[in-house]
Design a protein around this motif. Structure first.
Motif, PDB file in Angstrom:
ATOM      1  N   UNK A  43      -6.699  -5.767   0.734  1.00  0.00           N
ATOM      2  CA  UNK A  43      -7.519  -6.251   1.841  1.00  0.00           C
ATOM      3  C   UNK A  43      -7.284  -5.325   3.016  1.00  0.00           C
ATOM      4  N   UNK A  44      -8.354  -4.706   3.519  1.00  0.00           N
ATOM      5  CA  UNK A  44      -8.223  -3.813   4.659  1.00  0.00           C
ATOM      6  C   UNK A  44      -9.231  -4.146   5.732  1.00  0.00           C
ATOM      7  N   UNK A  47      -8.909   4.700   3.562  1.00  0.00           N
ATOM      8  CA  UNK A  47      -9.323   5.295   2.279  1.00  0.00           C
ATOM      9  C   UNK A  47      -8.139   5.948   1.574  1.00  0.00           C
ATOM     10  N   UNK A  48      -7.308   6.654   2.335  1.00  0.00           N
ATOM     11  CA  UNK A  48      -6.107   7.274   1.763  1.00  0.00           C
ATOM     12  C   UNK A  48      -5.187   6.235   1.134  1.00  0.00           C
ATOM     13  N   UNK A  49      -4.926   5.165   1.888  1.00  0.00           N
ATOM     14  CA  UNK A  49      -4.032   4.115   1.405  1.00  0.00           C
ATOM     15  C   UNK A  49      -4.602   3.461   0.149  1.00  0.00           C
ATOM     16  N   UNK A  50      -5.891   3.159   0.177  1.00  0.00           N
ATOM     17  CA  UNK A  50      -6.523   2.551  -1.004  1.00  0.00           C
ATOM     18  C   UNK A  50      -6.442   3.483  -2.217  1.00  0.00           C
ATOM     19  N   UNK A  51      -6.639   4.775  -2.003  1.00  0.00           N
ATOM     20  CA  UNK A  51      -6.553   5.729  -3.105  1.00  0.00           C
ATOM     21  C   UNK A  51      -5.162   5.759  -3.722  1.00  0.00           C
ATOM     22  N   UNK A  52      -4.126   5.774  -2.876  1.00  0.00           N
ATOM     23  CA  UNK A  52      -2.740   5.740  -3.369  1.00  0.00           C
ATOM     24  C   UNK A  52      -2.479   4.461  -4.159  1.00  0.00           C
ATOM     25  N   UNK A  53      -2.934   3.332  -3.624  1.00  0.00           N
ATOM     26  CA  UNK A  53      -2.691   2.054  -4.296  1.00  0.00           C
ATOM     27  C   UNK A  53      -3.424   1.969  -5.629  1.00  0.00           C
ATOM     28  N   UNK A  54      -4.604   2.528  -5.687  1.00  0.00           N
ATOM     29  CA  UNK A  54      -5.364   2.499  -6.939  1.00  0.00           C
ATOM     30  C   UNK A  54      -4.606   3.226  -8.047  1.00  0.00           C
ATOM     31  N   UNK A  55      -3.895   4.285  -7.665  1.00  0.00           N
ATOM     32  CA  UNK A  55      -3.117   5.032  -8.651  1.00  0.00           C
ATOM     33  C   UNK A  55      -1.776   4.367  -8.953  1.00  0.00           C
ATOM     34  N   UNK A 114       2.860   5.266   1.551  1.00  0.00           N
ATOM     35  CA  UNK A 114       1.532   5.001   2.112  1.00  0.00           C
ATOM     36  C   UNK A 114       1.514   5.275   3.608  1.00  0.00           C
ATOM     37  N   UNK A 115       2.556   4.843   4.302  1.00  0.00           N
ATOM     38  CA  UNK A 115       2.632   5.042   5.750  1.00  0.00           C
ATOM     39  C   UNK A 115       2.745   6.530   6.091  1.00  0.00           C
ATOM     40  N   UNK A 116       3.498   7.276   5.286  1.00  0.00           N
ATOM     41  CA  UNK A 116       3.601   8.723   5.512  1.00  0.00           C
ATOM     42  C   UNK A 116       2.233   9.386   5.434  1.00  0.00           C
ATOM     43  N   UNK A 117       1.457   9.004   4.423  1.00  0.00           N
ATOM     44  CA  UNK A 117       0.123   9.590   4.248  1.00  0.00           C
ATOM     45  C   UNK A 117      -0.792   9.211   5.410  1.00  0.00           C
ATOM     46  N   UNK A 118      -0.724   7.940   5.813  1.00  0.00           N
ATOM     47  CA  UNK A 118      -1.555   7.486   6.933  1.00  0.00           C
ATOM     48  C   UNK A 118      -1.156   8.182   8.230  1.00  0.00           C
TER      49      UNK A 118
END
Length: 266
Positions: A67-68, A51-59, A14-18
């Motif tokens: 919570x963001x 949004x990126x982090x939430x998308x990864x977590x959803x998958x 997640x951190x890499x994507x962010x």
């Protein structure tokens, strides 16, 4: 006890994507910045990273809640990811490299949700810190290239380095007198601000730090890194963890004195 290492590996992904998203827009001349209702800035990069982090977590973790800072809470259950997409947005929008993405996993337990995984990634500084409950705290480029963190052993205020964010919050809360008394007792003060002083406490470069007003997403990742490095992380009320709306962190040896000064005439 769960080892949380799979969750820690995911937090690094997640951190890499962010990091890729935030660095792409850092110092961009056409960066869009708005003012939120609380009069703090938010950039397009804050929203894109969350949004990126939430998308990864959803998958990857569809049953976990999130919570963001920018989009609030989504989902319920005993596990909750807590995200600050850019901690230090004011620095970010001015081109100052001291900002980070904070990602924590909190799990329901005695006394409410407690952080069990935390990653603090500051790509403009080329630094990342992380921790998982029971596994210690580390800093480095990756999970396989890291050094373990340990708080300092400084035990006297006269030898201690104290970090803070600004004076105004302490004054607004009526804590300024005690705060100033503390600054006169310590060896050194520096106003590093945001996530950075907590990471320096964990590294042993700074001995204690405090902030008078914070949100959960400002503190959850910092808290697990500091405590897994052997330090103390509480609210100004002494309550352990990131739940008090403010924070005090130290190497543990100085914690009672730190809280004593900051609550002195409050």
């Amino acid at each position: 006890m769960p080892d949380y290492l799979d969750d820690l590996r995911l937090a690094h992904v997640l951190a890499d994507a962010a990091d890729a998203a935030t660095m792409d827009r850092f110092k961009a001349l056409d960066l869009k910045v708005e003012t939120k209702p609380d009069m703090t800035p938010v950039s397009e990069a804050d929203r894109a990273a969350e949004e990126l982090i939430r998308g990864h977590l959803q998958r990857a973790r569809p049953r976990d809640a999130v919570l963001g800072e920018e989009y609030g809470v989504e989902g319920t259950g005993p596990r909750r990811w807590v995200v600050d997409p850019i901690d230090g947005t004011k620095n970010y929008v001015r081109g100052v490299p001291v900002w980070a993405t904070l990602i924590a996993l909190m799990e329901a337990g005695e006394g409410g949700f407690q952080p069990v995984v935390g990653v603090v990634s500051a790509p403009a500084l080329g630094r990342r810190w992380w921790a998982a409950r029971g596994h210690g705290a580390f800093s480095g480029r990756s999970l396989s290239s890291a050094s373990r963190l340990q708080v300092s052993r400084v035990s006297k205020l006269s030898d201690a380095s104290f970090a803070y964010s600004s004076l105004s919050g302490w004054e607004e809360q009526g804590r300024l007198d005690g705060f100033l008394d503390l600054t006169r007792e310590v060896w050194r003060t520096r106003a590093y601000g945001d996530f950075w002083p907590y990471m320096m406490v964990a590294e042993g470069a700074v001995d204690m730090c405090a902030e008078p007003e914070l949100s959960l997403w400002d503190m959850a990742a910092n808290a697990i890194v500091v405590t897994e490095a052997g330090g103390s992380f509480t609210g100004l009320d002494g309550r352990p963890g990131p739940h008090s709306g403010n924070a005090a962190a130290s190497n543990g040896l100085l914690h009672d004195e730190l809280l004593g000064y900051l609550n002195q005439r409050y």
